[in-house]
Every structure is written in structure tokens, then in C-alpha cells.
Motif scaffolding. Sequence first.
Motif, PDB file in Angstrom:
ATOM      1  N   TYR A   1      28.058  73.235  21.702  1.00  0.00           N
ATOM      2  CA  TYR A   1      27.595  74.149  23.269  1.00  0.00           C
ATOM      3  C   TYR A   1      25.627  73.736  23.164  1.00  0.00           C
ATOM      4  CZ  TYR A   1      32.719  75.118  23.500  1.00  0.00           C
ATOM      5  OH  TYR A   1      33.749  75.572  23.676  1.00  0.00           O
ATOM      6  N   CYS A   2      24.754  73.967  24.196  1.00  0.00           N
ATOM      7  CA  CYS A   2      24.031  74.577  24.408  1.00  0.00           C
ATOM      8  C   CYS A   2      23.147  75.679  25.850  1.00  0.00           C
ATOM      9  CB  CYS A   2      23.445  72.489  24.908  1.00  0.00           C
ATOM     10  SG  CYS A   2      24.016  72.822  26.511  1.00  0.00           S
TER      11      CYS A   2
ATOM     12  N   SER B   1      21.054  90.901  30.569  1.00  0.00           N
ATOM     13  CA  SER B   1      21.583  89.962  30.316  1.00  0.00           C
ATOM     14  C   SER B   1      21.282  89.393  30.007  1.00  0.00           C
ATOM     15  CB  SER B   1      21.716  90.008  31.654  1.00  0.00           C
ATOM     16  OG  SER B   1      22.943  91.251  32.336  1.00  0.00           O
ATOM     17  N   PHE B   2      19.572  88.979  30.255  1.00  0.00           N
ATOM     18  CA  PHE B   2      19.088  87.260  29.693  1.00  0.00           C
ATOM     19  C   PHE B   2      18.328  87.851  28.554  1.00  0.00           C
ATOM     20  CE2 PHE B   2      15.229  85.324  29.364  1.00  0.00           C
ATOM     21  CZ  PHE B   2      15.875  83.958  29.289  1.00  0.00           C
TER      22      PHE B   2
ATOM     23  N   TYR C   1      21.941  85.188  21.855  1.00  0.00           N
ATOM     24  CA  TYR C   1      23.912  84.745  21.151  1.00  0.00           C
ATOM     25  C   TYR C   1      23.163  82.842  21.689  1.00  0.00           C
ATOM     26  CZ  TYR C   1      28.509  83.094  21.990  1.00  0.00           C
ATOM     27  OH  TYR C   1      29.562  82.278  21.522  1.00  0.00           O
ATOM     28  N   ALA C   2      22.864  82.362  22.232  1.00  0.00           N
ATOM     29  CA  ALA C   2      22.688  80.740  22.562  1.00  0.00           C
ATOM     30  C   ALA C   2      21.697  80.477  21.380  1.00  0.00           C
ATOM     31  CB  ALA C   2      21.982  80.817  24.069  1.00  0.00           C
TER      32      ALA C   2
ATOM     33  N   THR D   1      23.944  80.122  18.175  1.00  0.00           N
ATOM     34  CA  THR D   1      25.205  79.260  18.634  1.00  0.00           C
ATOM     35  C   THR D   1      24.416  78.086  18.945  1.00  0.00           C
ATOM     36  OG1 THR D   1      25.944  80.795  20.703  1.00  0.00           O
ATOM     37  CG2 THR D   1      26.551  81.569  18.243  1.00  0.00           C
ATOM     38  N   CYS D   2      24.072  77.926  19.678  1.00  0.00           N
ATOM     39  CA  CYS D   2      23.970  77.132  20.300  1.00  0.00           C
ATOM     40  C   CYS D   2      22.350  75.566  19.967  1.00  0.00           C
ATOM     41  CB  CYS D   2      23.825  77.234  21.789  1.00  0.00           C
ATOM     42  SG  CYS D   2      25.414  77.517  22.391  1.00  0.00           S
ATOM     43  N   VAL D   3      22.574  75.050  20.345  1.00  0.00           N
ATOM     44  CA  VAL D   3      21.926  73.719  20.164  1.00  0.00           C
ATOM     45  C   VAL D   3      20.240  74.384  21.414  1.00  0.00           C
ATOM     46  CG1 VAL D   3      22.820  72.464  19.175  1.00  0.00           C
ATOM     47  CG2 VAL D   3      22.165  72.140  21.773  1.00  0.00           C
TER      48      VAL D   3
END
Length: 213
Positions: free
Chosen positions: A45-46, A111-112, A118-119, A122-124
Motif C-alpha cells: 500500500y502507498c 484527521s490528516f 499511519y501511512a 505502514t506504506c511506501v
Amino acid sequence: MSKKRYNGKLLSTGEIVSSLITMILLTIIYAVIFDMKMDKGYVVYCYNDVYCYAQCEGVIPLLMVSELYIIFNLKYEWRVNVLIREKSMRSFWIRIVKKIAVLSSAVTLYSFLVCSVYAGFTCVYGCNWLDKNSNAFDIFRRNMTVTIDTWRIQVIFLLVIFAEVSVMGMLIVISWWWLRQPVYGYGAVIAFAKFEQGYFYSGLSIFFMRMTM
């Protein structure tokens, strides 16, 4: 909001507590959404996936929490002893609009922040929709030909969340003024948002849905 009102404090205890509760609830909401929607181990996920899922799947719970937060922080403004001190209705509504803008901005930025943190863990970074192990490829089962800059997705996310929270907040305030109770406007706003999400997607909603459906 004056310092004099709270004996030198910028925020009352109630406002601080309501802000903390709102932050906790929003964190839980987004954590549940990401855990449910981004659970495929073979997919990389990105950042773009996070913002798209947060926008599409989090609209209703976001409004439910954020509008309660706005109602709680505006209830002081409707007290008789506050209203009778107003110089004019114009000054009253200007203050209400400013406060809604501030509260909506706080919800939007938090929220942002939650989505970005989180990104980050966990994400690229960026957009990987051209890769065969991306979420976009897994959804559409074909090679993607375009990508969208992450900063554009972030800007759209901020604008959409702020617009949703502030506009719905104003609708609640208007109904509050006419019906003397915020609960009617709150219920109507949530029902309308759910109806609109289910049947009349806006252009931006369609854009996000195409990225995440």
C-alpha cells in the motif's frame, strides 16, 4: 474566545476534554477502517491508498464525531446571558462562523495527521499504482497507466474534509437557531450525508471511489 471568559485560560476544561475525546475517537475510527480495508499481505500500500480509504470509508463516522464536537463547543454561545450582550446579530453570526471554521480546521488537520502517521509507518511513500503489487493493480486487475502525485491527494483530502465538516456544521447551527435544539439538525445532517454517499456521489467522491473500490 476571550481569556477573561475562563479566568485567563484560552480553553475551558470542557473544551479540552471534548477535544481529547474527539481525537481518541477519530484515531480509533481511522485505525478500524485501515485495518479492515488494508489487510492484504501480498499488496504493497502507498500513501495515496490511505487518504482515499479515509475519505471514502470515513465520511459518516467522521461527521458523527466532528459534529458532536462542534455542537458541544458552540453550546455556550446560545445561552441567554451571552446573546443579550451581543451588539448585533451580525456579530453573533460572524463569531459562530469563525468558531466553526476553527473547529473544522482542527478536525481536518488531526484527521490528516492520523492518516499521515499511519501511512508513514505502514506504506511506501508516494504513489505506487503502476506496480503490479499495488492496491490499484489488485483492485482493477490490470496495469495502471496513470498515477497521481501524493501532494495532490493530500490537498484534495484536506479540502474535502474541511468542506464536509464546516458545511454540515453550519447546517446544524441554522437548524439549531430555528428549532432551538441541535439534535434535529444533527440527525438530518447525518441522514443526508448517508443518503448522498449511497446515491449521489459528488465528483470528488467518484474520484476517490475509483481509486479504492
